[in-house]
Motif scaffolding. Structure first.
Motif, PDB file in Angstrom:
ATOM      1  N   PRO A  28     -81.073 -63.545  29.132  1.00 33.75           N
ATOM      2  CA  PRO A  28     -79.829 -63.782  28.386  1.00 33.75           C
ATOM      3  C   PRO A  28     -78.793 -64.559  29.191  1.00 33.75           C
ATOM      4  CG  PRO A  28     -80.393 -61.434  28.379  1.00 33.75           C
ATOM      5  CD  PRO A  28     -81.453 -62.136  29.140  1.00 33.75           C
ATOM      6  N   ARG A  29     -78.722 -64.299  30.499  1.00 35.29           N
ATOM      7  CA  ARG A  29     -77.641 -64.906  31.281  1.00 35.29           C
ATOM      8  C   ARG A  29     -77.806 -66.402  31.426  1.00 35.29           C
ATOM      9  NH1 ARG A  29     -81.185 -62.577  34.895  1.00 35.29           N
ATOM     10  NH2 ARG A  29     -81.819 -63.872  36.665  1.00 35.29           N
ATOM     11  N   PHE A  58     -69.888 -57.877  20.749  1.00 35.87           N
ATOM     12  CA  PHE A  58     -70.514 -56.706  20.141  1.00 35.87           C
ATOM     13  C   PHE A  58     -69.555 -56.033  19.174  1.00 35.87           C
ATOM     14  CE2 PHE A  58     -74.430 -55.944  22.575  1.00 35.87           C
ATOM     15  CZ  PHE A  58     -74.271 -56.901  23.555  1.00 35.87           C
ATOM     16  N   TYR A  98     -65.286 -54.138  29.585  1.00 33.29           N
ATOM     17  CA  TYR A  98     -65.570 -53.353  30.777  1.00 33.29           C
ATOM     18  C   TYR A  98     -64.375 -52.439  31.040  1.00 33.29           C
ATOM     19  CZ  TYR A  98     -68.910 -57.151  31.182  1.00 33.29           C
ATOM     20  OH  TYR A  98     -69.889 -58.060  30.922  1.00 33.29           O
ATOM     21  N   PHE A 120     -64.787 -62.343  33.904  1.00 30.11           N
ATOM     22  CA  PHE A 120     -66.083 -61.845  34.397  1.00 30.11           C
ATOM     23  C   PHE A 120     -67.233 -62.860  34.257  1.00 30.11           C
ATOM     24  CE2 PHE A 120     -69.897 -59.147  34.215  1.00 30.11           C
ATOM     25  CZ  PHE A 120     -69.743 -58.445  35.404  1.00 30.11           C
ATOM     26  N   PRO A 121     -67.403 -63.459  33.061  1.00 33.46           N
ATOM     27  CA  PRO A 121     -68.502 -64.431  32.938  1.00 33.46           C
ATOM     28  C   PRO A 121     -68.345 -65.612  33.897  1.00 33.46           C
ATOM     29  CG  PRO A 121     -67.574 -63.915  30.788  1.00 33.46           C
ATOM     30  CD  PRO A 121     -66.677 -63.289  31.799  1.00 33.46           C
ATOM     31  N   MET A 142     -69.373 -64.488  37.358  1.00 31.23           N
ATOM     32  CA  MET A 142     -70.825 -64.354  37.454  1.00 31.23           C
ATOM     33  C   MET A 142     -71.516 -65.713  37.528  1.00 31.23           C
ATOM     34  SD  MET A 142     -71.265 -61.249  37.758  1.00 31.23           S
ATOM     35  CE  MET A 142     -69.642 -61.038  38.445  1.00 31.23           C
ATOM     36  N   HIS A 143     -70.838 -66.744  37.011  1.00 31.60           N
ATOM     37  CA  HIS A 143     -71.427 -68.083  37.084  1.00 31.60           C
ATOM     38  C   HIS A 143     -70.825 -68.881  38.239  1.00 31.60           C
ATOM     39  CE1 HIS A 143     -72.899 -66.991  33.079  1.00 31.60           C
ATOM     40  NE2 HIS A 143     -73.862 -67.836  33.354  1.00 31.60           N
ATOM     41  N   ARG A 158     -66.229 -69.468  28.839  1.00 27.17           N
ATOM     42  CA  ARG A 158     -67.099 -70.353  29.629  1.00 27.17           C
ATOM     43  C   ARG A 158     -67.784 -71.410  28.779  1.00 27.17           C
ATOM     44  NH1 ARG A 158     -72.592 -67.894  29.499  1.00 27.17           N
ATOM     45  NH2 ARG A 158     -72.294 -65.992  28.325  1.00 27.17           N
ATOM     46  N   GLU A 184     -75.480 -54.623  28.163  1.00 28.26           N
ATOM     47  CA  GLU A 184     -76.060 -55.821  27.550  1.00 28.26           C
ATOM     48  C   GLU A 184     -75.059 -56.963  27.588  1.00 28.26           C
ATOM     49  OE1 GLU A 184     -77.189 -54.170  23.839  1.00 28.26           O
ATOM     50  OE2 GLU A 184     -79.076 -53.370  24.624  1.00 28.26           O
ATOM     51  N   GLN A 185     -73.795 -56.609  27.398  1.00 30.98           N
ATOM     52  CA  GLN A 185     -72.734 -57.614  27.504  1.00 30.98           C
ATOM     53  C   GLN A 185     -72.763 -58.237  28.895  1.00 30.98           C
ATOM     54  OE1 GLN A 185     -69.961 -58.320  25.046  1.00 30.98           O
ATOM     55  NE2 GLN A 185     -70.065 -60.083  26.397  1.00 30.98           N
ATOM     56  N   ALA A 186     -72.916 -57.397  29.902  1.00 32.49           N
ATOM     57  CA  ALA A 186     -72.948 -57.906  31.270  1.00 32.49           C
ATOM     58  C   ALA A 186     -74.137 -58.838  31.473  1.00 32.49           C
ATOM     59  CB  ALA A 186     -73.010 -56.743  32.258  1.00 32.49           C
ATOM     60  N   MET A 187     -75.254 -58.524  30.803  1.00 34.13           N
ATOM     61  CA  MET A 187     -76.426 -59.382  30.937  1.00 34.13           C
ATOM     62  C   MET A 187     -76.211 -60.722  30.249  1.00 34.13           C
ATOM     63  SD  MET A 187     -79.272 -56.424  30.545  1.00 34.13           S
ATOM     64  CE  MET A 187     -80.684 -57.487  30.358  1.00 34.13           C
ATOM     65  N   VAL A 188     -75.506 -60.697  29.099  1.00 31.35           N
ATOM     66  CA  VAL A 188     -75.190 -61.961  28.434  1.00 31.35           C
ATOM     67  C   VAL A 188     -74.169 -62.739  29.270  1.00 31.35           C
ATOM     68  CG1 VAL A 188     -74.165 -62.986  26.369  1.00 31.35           C
ATOM     69  CG2 VAL A 188     -75.706 -61.052  26.145  1.00 31.35           C
ATOM     70  N   ASP A 189     -73.269 -62.002  29.909  1.00 36.13           N
ATOM     71  CA  ASP A 189     -72.203 -62.642  30.688  1.00 36.13           C
ATOM     72  C   ASP A 189     -72.677 -63.219  32.015  1.00 36.13           C
ATOM     73  OD1 ASP A 189     -70.251 -62.291  28.851  1.00 36.13           O
ATOM     74  OD2 ASP A 189     -69.328 -60.545  29.782  1.00 36.13           O
ATOM     75  N   GLY A 190     -73.943 -62.999  32.360  1.00 37.14           N
ATOM     76  CA  GLY A 190     -74.421 -63.674  33.559  1.00 37.14           C
ATOM     77  C   GLY A 190     -75.093 -62.808  34.600  1.00 37.14           C
ATOM     78  N   LEU A 191     -75.439 -61.576  34.286  1.00 36.81           N
ATOM     79  CA  LEU A 191     -76.088 -60.726  35.273  1.00 36.81           C
ATOM     80  C   LEU A 191     -77.519 -60.406  34.871  1.00 36.81           C
ATOM     81  CD1 LEU A 191     -73.231 -58.183  36.009  1.00 36.81           C
ATOM     82  CD2 LEU A 191     -74.124 -59.896  37.561  1.00 36.81           C
TER      83      LEU A 191
END
Lengths: 342, 280
Positions: free
Chosen positions: A72-73, A81, A87, A98-99, A102-103, A150, B174-181
């Motif tokens: 997914p990332r 959702f 968070y 956050f996104p 992470m990028h 992003r 799951e949000q964190a996984m979509v967000d890049g983790l």
């Protein structure tokens, strides 16, 4: 912006077939709404596109590239959702950023983007709060800001308005539509609310029991439902369906009116035995059964308040439908067929 | 009238609380007073045992710190406690996460099964485990304790953490996984920070358990240099039927102070840890 396509997509959860051979394309920049009752597979389809679930069979393509094995990332999709999934241990600023973090976007650039995204949704003043200090509407905006920050190529929204109260939902719907038009990102939106679907979608995908029943523009879905499921699901109250031999005839409640209101030449007339009248202010809903040669079936008429004709329960009235407004369905398959006499 | 009733209710409440405080603080009081009493004051039957009848002394403390291996025991205890906490976290976190997220229907049953192993008394297990430590040549080594204690901390903590992980909505992960983790990244960056009270509970639990454990420590360790506080103090300060009460109490006092402090500061989180595990 991207084109999202799924081919022959199936998903089983144990013995439950959540999706069955689904094929679908979301065009570039399109606002595509997945609509259906709960458990119809719409959220599963969204999660498969996001990559959170793996398909049992079939392919997911983003911009022509098969992404089945891409986590997914790396799909460059953003998802909102139903619960917003903020968070809880981070401030609004950290949530939105956050996104980017992470990028590995440099801090200075990221801070600017966060401010910009927050400004876009009018939450610039909330950046140092935590999610638990926000109202439902504010949380939803934070979730959307985090999604846009992003520049994803696809937005996936899972019932993002369902936790808002009715009044806020209307304004949020309008905002969402305007916002999507402005940035023009391909958007796939899941809802079980047909009003939301009709109001938001460039096209609507109606789903039931893991498969697609119809894809089309809102007006087309409403006017020419592909089968009795779509006819009965869209519209409130839904389309009237009356048995006629081996077929069903369908007509919208607002097309089924006192005979005096429809032109005589091309109208099909029934005697309408009224059992119950509901006055809702802007309109009256009249419930009853059809007499005459049609077999018995409960139908409803929706008469605007501007029509002054008196209607009482317990009496029969001449009602009619313009012939062009009749839709025919095969009784066995439920599929729409063309033309035919009443 | 209402005022009187309110006062009466308060008086009852504070009366009960005071009784409870006296009850739970008494052992501490006893340890403090015995630590600083002169031997004569301590043993003379005519003296009031609850107060200092003679001026206090630091003799017992001095004996404990400089004439015994107490500092070594203390160091050993901390070393074992830290190592056991670390091993417990390393094993229980992934185990609990997998059971909470992936094992679905089996997860709960497996979790309870794992928890049940914690209920097997150590008085039964120390026999086979002493064969194990002997076989690996670990007698008289702190490693015997470091390797054996996780056998009862890991099952309990796995079950405990399952409750924490289940309480974190999947959406957030799951949000964190979509967000890049990646899944592991989401666990480390999002799930663990959100389960911090669970992790603290695990550390406190493992640490205190390894601190007061007696049977294994007694069975596996006989060399003074490798003893922990829980066996070092009683074995070194009880000689035959001679109890050196002063140093004994001083040792008990010093060992229990850190635990009391930790519990005081983390009590809320600790309690939420246990109740959370209880209701899933």
């Amino acid at each position: 912006m991207a084109r999202v396509e799924v081919r022959g997509l199936s998903k089983r959860f144990g013995g439950f077939q959540a999706l069955d051979e689904v094929g679908l394309t979301a065009r570039e920049g399109e606002f595509l709404v997945l609509l259906g009752p709960s458990g119809c597979g719409k959220t599963t389809l969204l999660r498969l596109i996001a990559g959170i679930e793996e398909p049992s069979r079939g392919e997911v393509l983003i911009d022509g590239r098969v992404v089945n094995d891409v986590p997914p990332r790396l799909r460059n999709v953003a998802m909102v959702f139903q619960s917003y999934a903020l968070y809880p241990h981070m401030t609004v600023r950290e949530n939105i950023g956050f996104p980017l973090k992470m990028h590995h976007i440099p801090k200075a650039a990221a801070a600017g983007k966060v401010e910009e995204a927050a400004g876009m949704f009018g939450i610039g003043g909330l950046l140092d709060r935590r999610p638990r200090e926000l109202s439902g509407g504010e949380r939803q905006r934070v979730a959307l800001a985090r999604a846009v920050v992003r520049n994803p190529s696809v937005f996936l929204l899972d019932e993002p308005l369902s936790n808002l109260d009715a009044k806020l939902r209307v304004s949020a719907r309008e905002e969402l539509r305007r916002f999507q038009r402005r940035i023009g990102v391909t958007t796939i939106y899941v809802t079980h609310d047909q009003v939301e679907a009709m109001g938001l979608g460039d096209r609507i995908v109606v789903m039931n029991r893991g498969s697609i029943r119809q894809v089309g523009e809102p007006r087309e879905i409403y006017e020419r439902p592909a089968d009795t499921f779509v006819a009965g699901f869209i519209g409130s109250p839904p389309m009237n369906l009356v048995e006629q031999g081996d077929r069903l005839v369908g007509f919208r409640p607002e097309r089924f009116l006192p005979a005096a209101l429809t032109p005589k030449a091309d109208a099909v007339a029934w005697s309408f035995d009224v059992t119950w009248v509901e006055d809702l202010g802007a309109e009256r809903l009249v419930y009853g059964t059809l007499g005459g040669k049609a077999s018995e079936g409960r139908v409803v008429s929706r008469i605007p308040a501007s029509v002054p004709i008196a209607i009482e329960a317990g009496r029969a009235y001449p009602f009619s439908v313009d012939r062009v407004d009749l839709r025919w369905f095969d009784r066995a398959t439920g599929l729409r067929t063309e033309g035919g006499a009443p | 009238m209402a005022g009187i009733r309110k006062t009466a209710r308060r008086a009852t409440l504070y009366g009960r609380l005071s009784a409870f405080v006296v009850f739970s603080a008494f052992p501490f009081y006893w340890m403090v007073i015995a630590t600083f009493k002169r031997d004569h004051d301590l043993y003379a039957p005519a003296n009031n045992p609850f107060v200092f009848n003679e001026p206090p002394t630091l003799d017992h403390l001095r004996t404990l710190l400089f004439d015994t291996h107490f500092l070594t025991y203390l160091g050993n205890t901390f070393r074992v406690g830290l190592a056991v906490s670390a091993i417990t976290l390393l094993l229980a976190v992934p185990a609990a996460y997998s059971l909470a997220r992936w094992a679905k229907r089996w997860g709960e049953a497996l979790g309870i099964g794992i928890f049940l192993t914690y209920l097997v008394p150590s008085t039964i297990l120390f026999l086979p485990l002493s064969r194990f430590t002997a076989g690996w040549g670990l007698q008289n080594s702190l490693w015997s304790l470091i390797l054996v204690y996780p056998t009862f901390t890991v099952p309990f903590c796995t079950w405990l953490l399952m409750g924490f992980f289940k309480a974190i909505p999947r959406d957030i992960e799951e949000q964190a996984m979509v967000d890049g983790l990646s899944r592991l990244g989401a666990l480390v960056r999002v799930v663990l920070p959100l389960s911090i009270s669970g992790l603290l509970t695990v550390v406190v639990f493992s640490f205190t358990l390894s601190m007061h454990e007696f049977i294994y420590a007694l069975t596996f360790i006989s060399d003074s240099a490798a003893k922990t506080v829980s066996i070092g103090v009683p074995t070194e300060l009880v000689r035959g039927d001679v109890f050196q009460w002063g140093p004994l109490m001083a040792g008990a006092l010093i060992a229990s102070i850190p635990v009391a402090v930790v519990y005081t500061f983390f009590l809320d989180r600790f309690v939420s840890g246990f109740t959370m595990g209880a209701v899933k």
